[in-house]
Design an enzyme around this catalytic site. Sequence first.
Site, mmCIF file in Angstrom:
data_model
loop_
_atom_site.group_PDB
_atom_site.id
_atom_site.type_symbol
_atom_site.label_atom_id
_atom_site.label_comp_id
_atom_site.label_asym_id
_atom_site.label_seq_id
_atom_site.Cartn_x
_atom_site.Cartn_y
_atom_site.Cartn_z
ATOM 1 N N SER A 82 10.655 5.375 -10.097
ATOM 2 C CA SER A 82 9.601 4.826 -9.232
ATOM 3 C C SER A 82 8.588 4.086 -10.110
ATOM 4 O O SER A 82 8.690 4.112 -11.338
ATOM 5 C CB SER A 82 8.919 5.951 -8.456
ATOM 6 O OG SER A 82 8.413 6.913 -9.351
ATOM 7 N N LYS A 116 5.857 -5.457 -2.199
ATOM 8 C CA LYS A 116 6.465 -4.120 -2.239
ATOM 9 C C LYS A 116 6.786 -3.682 -0.808
ATOM 10 O O LYS A 116 5.917 -3.203 -0.084
ATOM 11 C CB LYS A 116 5.521 -3.118 -2.904
ATOM 12 C CG LYS A 116 6.145 -1.752 -3.105
ATOM 13 C CD LYS A 116 5.190 -0.815 -3.824
ATOM 14 C CE LYS A 116 5.846 0.553 -4.037
ATOM 15 N NZ LYS A 116 6.148 1.238 -2.765
#
Length: 310
Positions: A82, A116
């Site tokens: 991540s 994103k």
Amino acid sequence: MNKKILKNYLNKIENYQKHNKLYYDKSSPIISDREFDELKKEIFGLEKKYSFLKSIKSPTNSVGFAPSKNFEKFKHKVRMLSLSNGFDKEDLINFEKKIINFLNEKIYLEYSVEPKIDGISASLTYLNGQLTYGVSRGDGREGELITNNLKTIKDIPLKIEKKNIPHELEIRGEVFIEKNDFEKIKDKFANPRNAASGTLRQKDPKETAKIPLKFIAYTFGFISENRFKNQSDFLEELKSWGFLTSKYNKVIKGIDELLKFHQQFEKKRFDLNYDIDGLVYKVNNLKLQKRLGFTSNAPRWAIAHKFSAD
């Protein structure tokens, strides 16, 4: 005093584990993304301040959630981590400062800037241009083998019909559902991200095929022959290979310009037909990315600059 700090820390870890399971494994979060990010930030802050605080369950040592037992496990050749999060100018300054300190040279950095998308990360491995494996992120080291489910997504080419394709190529991207499509099924899911996650993890691909999932490609994991100089070059090549990429991808230099673009984009985010929760900034030069490498749970060369809460 130490006992009080330790108790507070362990409470936060327990809380994090609970919400992490709900977010990644159950696809049914009960707190906002911002609250989840803040909880992680508080844990990182405590660990930095007090060296005696350590837990294998800390977000420092984990990414996502362990793969489900419903699917065969598949190990990522390159860890699928991540991103660290930033919320303001100070976070971006610290991010860039750490990069320059690590490289130990004065350098004017150029960033590949990409929206994103708030969806589910997936990895696609092509051998000689043929889609062979499709995998979820899982815990970053190994994910769930969901090839047949991913094959139902029209944006994912089953074969790349180009001569210049590397022998082995792992493409990473985000699976999501557009807002107008989610409206038709919103009685079954809490939000579009949950819809994408739940649909991808159906045991029967025919059930997955009933939901119009989308896929946007944004990077590579393993690549057998890397002839690319910049992340932005690779994004351009993805289009020629038949992948959907974001039309809002940009190359930007300097923190002030990143902030300016972030402010502009935050205003238009609700006009898009899909959810985004921030912008991702990646060091554009791939050689620098390689030199920078990774921490235990995130790349040093990228950061997610989150938007304010809805």
